[in-house]
Write an enzyme that holds these catalytic residues in place. Sequence first.
Site, PDB file in Angstrom:
ATOM      1  N   SER A   1       0.849  -1.204   0.000  1.00  9.91           N
ATOM      2  CA  SER A   1       0.000   0.000   0.000  1.00  9.91           C
ATOM      3  C   SER A   1       0.877   1.244   0.000  1.00  9.91           C
ATOM      4  O   SER A   1       1.985   1.228   0.550  1.00  9.91           O
ATOM      5  CB  SER A   1      -0.863   0.018   1.262  1.00  9.91           C
ATOM      6  OG  SER A   1      -1.408   1.306   1.465  1.00  9.91           O
TER       7      SER A   1
ATOM      8  N   TYR B   1      -1.280  -0.991  10.109  1.00  5.89           N
ATOM      9  CA  TYR B   1      -1.388  -1.248   8.662  1.00  5.89           C
ATOM     10  C   TYR B   1      -0.119  -0.780   7.929  1.00  5.89           C
ATOM     11  O   TYR B   1       0.419  -1.488   7.080  1.00  5.89           O
ATOM     12  CB  TYR B   1      -2.621  -0.510   8.146  1.00  5.89           C
ATOM     13  CG  TYR B   1      -3.023  -0.788   6.727  1.00  5.89           C
ATOM     14  CD1 TYR B   1      -3.891  -1.831   6.426  1.00  5.89           C
ATOM     15  CD2 TYR B   1      -2.574   0.016   5.681  1.00  5.89           C
ATOM     16  CE1 TYR B   1      -4.296  -2.073   5.111  1.00  5.89           C
ATOM     17  CE2 TYR B   1      -2.969  -0.213   4.373  1.00  5.89           C
ATOM     18  CZ  TYR B   1      -3.839  -1.252   4.095  1.00  5.89           C
ATOM     19  OH  TYR B   1      -4.235  -1.485   2.790  1.00  5.89           O
TER      20      TYR B   1
HETATM   21  N1  CAA Z   1      -2.449  13.566  10.888  1.00  5.99           N
HETATM   22  C1  CAA Z   1      -2.264  13.927  12.175  1.00  5.99           C
HETATM   23  N2  CAA Z   1      -3.235  13.941  13.109  1.00  5.99           N
HETATM   24  C2  CAA Z   1      -4.440  13.558  12.704  1.00  5.99           C
HETATM   25  C3  CAA Z   1      -4.718  13.158  11.392  1.00  5.99           C
HETATM   26  C4  CAA Z   1      -3.658  13.185  10.461  1.00  5.99           C
HETATM   27  N3  CAA Z   1      -3.830  12.828   9.182  1.00  5.99           N
HETATM   28  N4  CAA Z   1      -6.007  12.818  11.303  1.00  5.99           N
HETATM   29  C5  CAA Z   1      -6.538  13.033  12.532  1.00  5.99           C
HETATM   30  N5  CAA Z   1      -5.597  13.482  13.361  1.00  5.99           N
HETATM   31  C6  CAA Z   1      -5.749  13.859  14.747  1.00  5.99           C
HETATM   32  C7  CAA Z   1      -6.860  14.900  14.927  1.00  5.99           C
HETATM   33  O1  CAA Z   1      -6.361  16.202  14.699  1.00  5.99           O
HETATM   34  C8  CAA Z   1      -7.250  14.716  16.386  1.00  5.99           C
HETATM   35  O2  CAA Z   1      -6.290  15.317  17.220  1.00  5.99           O
HETATM   36  P1  CAA Z   1      -6.725  15.959  18.642  1.00  5.99           P
HETATM   37  O3  CAA Z   1      -7.321  14.820  19.438  1.00  5.99           O
HETATM   38  O4  CAA Z   1      -5.441  16.487  19.208  1.00  5.99           O
HETATM   39  O5  CAA Z   1      -7.730  17.001  18.288  1.00  5.99           O
HETATM   40  C9  CAA Z   1      -7.090  13.208  16.543  1.00  5.99           C
HETATM   41  O6  CAA Z   1      -6.229  12.745  15.495  1.00  5.99           O
HETATM   42  C10 CAA Z   1      -8.442  12.497  16.377  1.00  5.99           C
HETATM   43  O7  CAA Z   1      -8.276  11.233  16.912  1.00  5.99           O
HETATM   44  P2  CAA Z   1      -9.552  10.329  17.140  1.00  5.99           P
HETATM   45  O8  CAA Z   1      -9.022   8.978  17.542  1.00  5.99           O
HETATM   46  O9  CAA Z   1     -10.524  10.995  18.019  1.00  5.99           O
HETATM   47  O10 CAA Z   1     -10.129  10.318  15.677  1.00  5.99           O
HETATM   48  P3  CAA Z   1     -11.255   9.470  15.099  1.00  5.99           P
HETATM   49  O11 CAA Z   1     -11.583   8.317  15.955  1.00  5.99           O
HETATM   50  O12 CAA Z   1     -12.344  10.372  14.700  1.00  5.99           O
HETATM   51  O13 CAA Z   1     -10.572   8.898  13.746  1.00  5.99           O
HETATM   52  C11 CAA Z   1      -9.200   7.543  12.424  1.00  5.99           C
HETATM   53  C12 CAA Z   1      -9.332   8.250  13.751  1.00  5.99           C
HETATM   54  C13 CAA Z   1     -10.221   6.404  12.345  1.00  5.99           C
HETATM   55  C14 CAA Z   1      -7.803   6.937  12.340  1.00  5.99           C
HETATM   56  C15 CAA Z   1      -9.468   8.551  11.288  1.00  5.99           C
HETATM   57  O14 CAA Z   1      -8.589   9.631  11.427  1.00  5.99           O
HETATM   58  C16 CAA Z   1      -9.263   7.959   9.899  1.00  5.99           C
HETATM   59  O15 CAA Z   1     -10.066   7.202   9.406  1.00  5.99           O
HETATM   60  N6  CAA Z   1      -8.159   8.321   9.237  1.00  5.99           N
HETATM   61  C17 CAA Z   1      -7.853   7.838   7.901  1.00  5.99           C
HETATM   62  C18 CAA Z   1      -7.008   6.624   8.005  1.00  5.99           C
HETATM   63  C19 CAA Z   1      -6.753   6.094   6.622  1.00  5.99           C
HETATM   64  O16 CAA Z   1      -6.276   6.764   5.732  1.00  5.99           O
HETATM   65  N7  CAA Z   1      -7.083   4.826   6.399  1.00  5.99           N
HETATM   66  C20 CAA Z   1      -6.954   4.221   5.135  1.00  5.99           C
HETATM   67  C21 CAA Z   1      -7.922   3.103   5.032  1.00  5.99           C
HETATM   68  S1  CAA Z   1      -7.989   2.421   3.385  1.00  5.99           S
HETATM   69  C22 CAA Z   1      -6.568   1.618   3.233  1.00  5.99           C
HETATM   70  O17 CAA Z   1      -5.819   1.427   4.139  1.00  5.99           O
HETATM   71  C23 CAA Z   1      -6.254   1.112   1.870  1.00  5.99           C
HETATM   72  C24 CAA Z   1      -4.934   1.569   1.420  1.00  5.99           C
HETATM   73  O18 CAA Z   1      -4.028   0.751   1.325  1.00  5.99           O
HETATM   74  C25 CAA Z   1      -4.712   2.964   1.043  1.00  5.99           C
END
Ligand code: CAA
Length: 247
Positions: free
Chosen positions: A141, A154
């Site tokens: 990935s 992951y």
């Molecule tokens: N970089 C840095 N910090 C980040 C961030 C990022 N990209 N995204 C969120 N944050 C921070 C927020 O600012 C917040 O910080 P504070 O608490 O200080 O305000 C904190 O993280 C939020 O944390 P939570 O645990 O409360 O967040 P959540 O539960 O709402 O979501 C998550 C967490 C599920 C990981 C969500 O951010 C998410 O889905 N992220 C995307 C992950 C991703 O790209 N997955 C790919 C899946 S598909 C795949 O994997 C296929 C492939 O090969 C590409």
Amino acid sequence: MTQRVALVTGAMGGLGTAICQELCKAGHKVVAAYHPEFDKPDEWTKEMADAGFKDFVCVSGDISSFDSCVAMVAEAEAKAGPIDILVNNAGITRDRMFAKMELGQWDAVIATNLSSLFNMSKQVSSKMAERGWGRIINISSVNGLKGQAGQTNYSAAKAGVIGFTKALAAELAAKGVTVNAIAPGYVATKMVMAIKPEVLQSIIETVPMKRLAKPEEIGGACAYLASDIAAFMTGATMNINGGLYYQ
Ligand code: CAA
């Protein structure tokens, strides 16, 4: 062309389906491997047959279990013959920020996305080497290359896939067996659609092509790596990510 037998794990998912179809279009006999808990194998098989893909052989097994892989590959060989092409495609996500990630979420992703390469490749690699021809294609990935917040498990597993690919490629290079990885970006599959819409939108905005990949854009690369013309390519990682990240 010579018809080969190709086993694809995670065959009934979005990416796996496209990989099966592209390998079939390239003339191969495809063994579609699915997890025993997947509840719609018959529906999938019918859907494929309706789309013109009538000859898929189906086997089920848990790729995170070595013993299950022994049994599954034995069944696949009994039904379709020796495996010439293995596509280690099956994978899961358990996304969570590291501070909140639980050990079970770490272990599940490492077992399914990385240890499975040991479990599956062990069943076929020596036999491919003995026959002097083989292809192992591992789905990594973009997030294994660049690291993704929320995916320490992951990203670690998918980076491990690339290390595994390079090491096994070196071991098998002189034996007619190539081992390569594909590192897709975000593909329009259920796994990616499970990301919260606002998070997914912000991810798409960072992709220079401003879109998700179509599954067949990854499947087509798989068919290329499985072909005779790809014989000189081994240990490589193909980045297919709309320009999201370059090595
Ligand atoms: N970089 C840095 N910090 C980040 C961030 C990022 N990209 N995204 C969120 N944050 C921070 C927020 O600012 C917040 O910080 P504070 O608490 O200080 O305000 C904190 O993280 C939020 O944390 P939570 O645990 O409360 O967040 P959540 O539960 O709402 O979501 C998550 C967490 C599920 C990981 C969500 O951010 C998410 O889905 N992220 C995307 C992950 C991703 O790209 N997955 C790919 C899946 S598909 C795949 O994997 C296929 C492939 O090969 C590409």
